[in-house]
Design a protein around this motif. Structure first.
Motif, mmCIF file in Angstrom:
data_model
loop_
_atom_site.group_PDB
_atom_site.id
_atom_site.type_symbol
_atom_site.label_atom_id
_atom_site.label_comp_id
_atom_site.label_asym_id
_atom_site.label_seq_id
_atom_site.Cartn_x
_atom_site.Cartn_y
_atom_site.Cartn_z
ATOM 1 N N LEU A 189 -0.148 0.336 6.241
ATOM 2 C CA LEU A 189 -0.135 -0.953 5.533
ATOM 3 C C LEU A 189 -1.190 -0.985 4.432
ATOM 4 O O LEU A 189 -0.974 -1.580 3.373
ATOM 5 C CB LEU A 189 -0.360 -2.096 6.515
ATOM 6 N N ARG A 190 -2.327 -0.343 4.653
ATOM 7 C CA ARG A 190 -3.353 -0.261 3.604
ATOM 8 C C ARG A 190 -2.831 0.537 2.413
ATOM 9 O O ARG A 190 -3.014 0.133 1.255
ATOM 10 C CB ARG A 190 -4.621 0.386 4.158
ATOM 11 N N ASP A 191 -2.156 1.653 2.685
ATOM 12 C CA ASP A 191 -1.560 2.429 1.598
ATOM 13 C C ASP A 191 -0.517 1.604 0.857
ATOM 14 O O ASP A 191 -0.430 1.643 -0.375
ATOM 15 C CB ASP A 191 -0.917 3.704 2.146
ATOM 16 N N ALA A 192 0.290 0.855 1.612
ATOM 17 C CA ALA A 192 1.324 0.026 0.991
ATOM 18 C C ALA A 192 0.697 -1.046 0.110
ATOM 19 O O ALA A 192 1.158 -1.302 -1.009
ATOM 20 C CB ALA A 192 2.197 -0.609 2.072
ATOM 21 N N ALA A 193 -0.355 -1.685 0.613
ATOM 22 C CA ALA A 193 -1.023 -2.737 -0.158
ATOM 23 C C ALA A 193 -1.624 -2.189 -1.446
ATOM 24 O O ALA A 193 -1.621 -2.858 -2.489
ATOM 25 C CB ALA A 193 -2.109 -3.392 0.695
ATOM 26 N N ASN A 194 -2.120 -0.957 -1.389
ATOM 27 C CA ASN A 194 -2.777 -0.357 -2.550
ATOM 28 C C ASN A 194 -1.834 0.460 -3.429
ATOM 29 O O ASN A 194 -2.265 1.026 -4.445
ATOM 30 C CB ASN A 194 -3.929 0.536 -2.090
ATOM 31 N N GLY A 195 -0.574 0.564 -3.041
ATOM 32 C CA GLY A 195 0.361 1.373 -3.808
ATOM 33 C C GLY A 195 0.020 2.844 -3.775
ATOM 34 O O GLY A 195 0.315 3.580 -4.717
ATOM 35 N N PHE A 199 3.667 4.631 -2.215
ATOM 36 C CA PHE A 199 4.061 3.219 -2.208
ATOM 37 C C PHE A 199 3.906 2.538 -3.573
ATOM 38 O O PHE A 199 3.932 1.314 -3.647
ATOM 39 C CB PHE A 199 3.223 2.458 -1.183
ATOM 40 N N ALA A 200 3.747 3.292 -4.641
ATOM 41 C CA ALA A 200 3.508 2.677 -5.954
ATOM 42 C C ALA A 200 4.645 1.750 -6.376
ATOM 43 O O ALA A 200 4.427 0.811 -7.147
ATOM 44 C CB ALA A 200 3.309 3.764 -7.005
ATOM 45 N N TRP A 201 5.835 1.982 -5.898
ATOM 46 C CA TRP A 201 7.011 1.202 -6.285
ATOM 47 C C TRP A 201 7.173 -0.084 -5.470
ATOM 48 O O TRP A 201 8.016 -0.924 -5.796
ATOM 49 C CB TRP A 201 8.266 2.049 -6.101
ATOM 50 N N LEU A 202 6.393 -0.260 -4.405
ATOM 51 C CA LEU A 202 6.598 -1.387 -3.487
ATOM 52 C C LEU A 202 6.352 -2.715 -4.198
ATOM 53 O O LEU A 202 5.421 -2.843 -5.003
ATOM 54 C CB LEU A 202 5.667 -1.257 -2.287
ATOM 55 N N ASP A 203 7.174 -3.711 -3.896
ATOM 56 C CA ASP A 203 7.102 -4.990 -4.585
ATOM 57 C C ASP A 203 5.805 -5.732 -4.270
ATOM 58 O O ASP A 203 5.180 -5.531 -3.224
ATOM 59 C CB ASP A 203 8.295 -5.867 -4.209
ATOM 60 N N GLU A 208 1.158 -7.920 -0.884
ATOM 61 C CA GLU A 208 0.243 -8.991 -0.485
ATOM 62 C C GLU A 208 0.315 -9.254 1.015
ATOM 63 O O GLU A 208 -0.700 -9.506 1.674
ATOM 64 C CB GLU A 208 0.553 -10.269 -1.264
ATOM 65 N N LYS A 209 1.501 -9.196 1.574
ATOM 66 C CA LYS A 209 1.637 -9.363 3.021
ATOM 67 C C LYS A 209 0.912 -8.239 3.767
ATOM 68 O O LYS A 209 0.270 -8.471 4.795
ATOM 69 C CB LYS A 209 3.112 -9.384 3.410
#
Length: 390
Positions: A189-195, A199-203, A208-209
């Motif tokens: 989730l930390r990687d997702a939050a930071n792209g 995860f750079a493409w994640l909305d 933020e969630k």
């Protein structure tokens, strides 16, 4: 459950029939490999643990895809993803499956056996995120989004994650540190939050969630760190009661304890926080001091060949014992008493004993009672971290 490995032996994956795994490697696309290490725990359980309830059973000659076969491994990951977005544990994501086996897995798509145990779900999401960046497959991204949503939906109000979701029972509903449930979910989730890490493409909305979930998860980690009666912070247990936040009981041979393996994993995660609060710094230093204090010097685990035996969950032709060895590196017990820091062990009867020889052979060979888990943390990671946080 397999909050900790039922069997101590690492996964030994077979070669392809008639030769090495190179025969599949030749057809792999020329792109960087993605680490498959996180799938080793579940793969080992599938291949070495007796589980009559598994959707598919491992074939003795079942080959595996090499790490460079990203598209094939990703196809397996997509195959096993449940309709709720999570994954079941204890299958090999590298296994070369038959069409019949694939059909059996597809038929269970709506099963509610999804979990975070044994590096499940968060490892699958992390892999697909990297694969989506390398191969630009829209299906990978859709699976990642569903996986992220699943992880977010499973977070408790206290910030922790249970072992299983959405239908945890008994200790599976506890806050679970064992097998990197908390650390694994927080990391992805930390990687997702930071792209980061694919995860750079994640909305933005999901990012933020994820950021909020990580903050609440870290607060839960700090609140769960065990404090002794005299006020001294130590480490973390394998699972914690969601109401009291104290270490609690799991299987019969897993009583409340402070666990060196899980403590080392949490310390490693906390040390990667870029701007740690004073509370995080204190937690890391306290846990590192505890890990250093409980290390065992001059002893090692010796494995020997023994009479073949069959137990309910595994079979073995080995036995183990602790021997003196002045030249051995520091060793850690898995479980320590919370107030005394005394190492202890348990058999399937749940009776606590204090010498390894007293453990029945079933648990002696089928559970990781000793290890070197904190060695790299204390020997390399922590000294480097201290320089930045003296």
């Amino acid at each position: 459950m397999a909050v900790a490995a039922f069997i101590a032996a690492p996964a030994v994956l077979p070669a392809l029939p008639g030769g090495s795994n190179d025969s599949i490697q030749e057809n792999a696309a020329p792109h960087p490999e993605i680490s498959v290490d996180a799938f080793g725990d579940s793969a080992g359980h599938w291949r070495h643990i007796t589980n009559p309830h598994a959707v598919i059973q491992p074939r003795p000659d079942c080959p595996v895809y090499p790490p460079a076969s990203i598209r094939e491994i990703a196809a397996n990951i997509l195959l096993f993803q449940r309709s709720n977005g999570g994954w079941p544990k204890n299958y090999d994501m590298r296994a070369v499956l038959t069409e019949e086996e694939k059909a059996s897995v597809r038929a269970t798509r709506d099963a509610r056996d999804t979990t975070f145990d044994n590096e499940t779900t968060h490892a699958h999401v992390a892999y697909l995120a990297k694969a989506s960046t390398l191969l630009c497959e829209p299906g990978y991204r859709a699976a990642v989004e569903r996986g992220i949503d699943f992880i977010l939906s499973a977070q408790m109000p206290n910030g922790g994650w249970p072992q299983s979701w959405p239908a945890p029972e008994g200790f599976a509903a506890f806050i679970t540190f064992n097998d990197r449930v908390m650390a694994g979910n927080l990391t992805v989730l930390r990687d997702a939050a930071n792209g980061a890490n694919g995860f750079a493409w994640l909305d933005t909305a999901r990012r933020e969630k994820c950021r909020d979930a990580v903050a609440r998860g870290i607060a839960c980690v700090l609140a769960c760190q065990y404090r002794t009666a005299d006020g001294k912070l130590t480490g973390w247990g394998q699972q914690h009661n969601p109401q009291t936040l104290r270490p609690d009981h799991a299987r019969s041979f897993e009583p409340p304890c402070i666990c060196s393996e899980d403590t080392a994993g949490i310390v490693r995660f906390l040390m990667k926080i870029e701007k740690p609060s004073p509370g995080i710094i204190h937690a890391v230093k306290s846990a590192a001091a505890w890990l250093d204090a409980v290390k065992i010097a001059g002893r090692r685990v010796e494995t020997s060949t023994s009479t073949p035996a069959v137990f309910p969950w595994h079979k073995t032709d080995q036995d183990k014992r602790i021997v003196d060895d002045p030249s051995a590196p520091p060793l850690w017990a898995r479980m320590y008493e919370m107030e005394t820091n005394r190492p202890f062990f348990c058999g399937v009867d749940g009776v606590k004993v204090y010498t390894f020889a007293e453990v029945d052979r079933d648990r002696r060979t089928g559970y990781n009672w000793h290890g070197y888990w904190p060695a790299e943390v204390l020997g390399q990671d922590y000294p480097a971290w201290l320089k930045a946080h003296p």
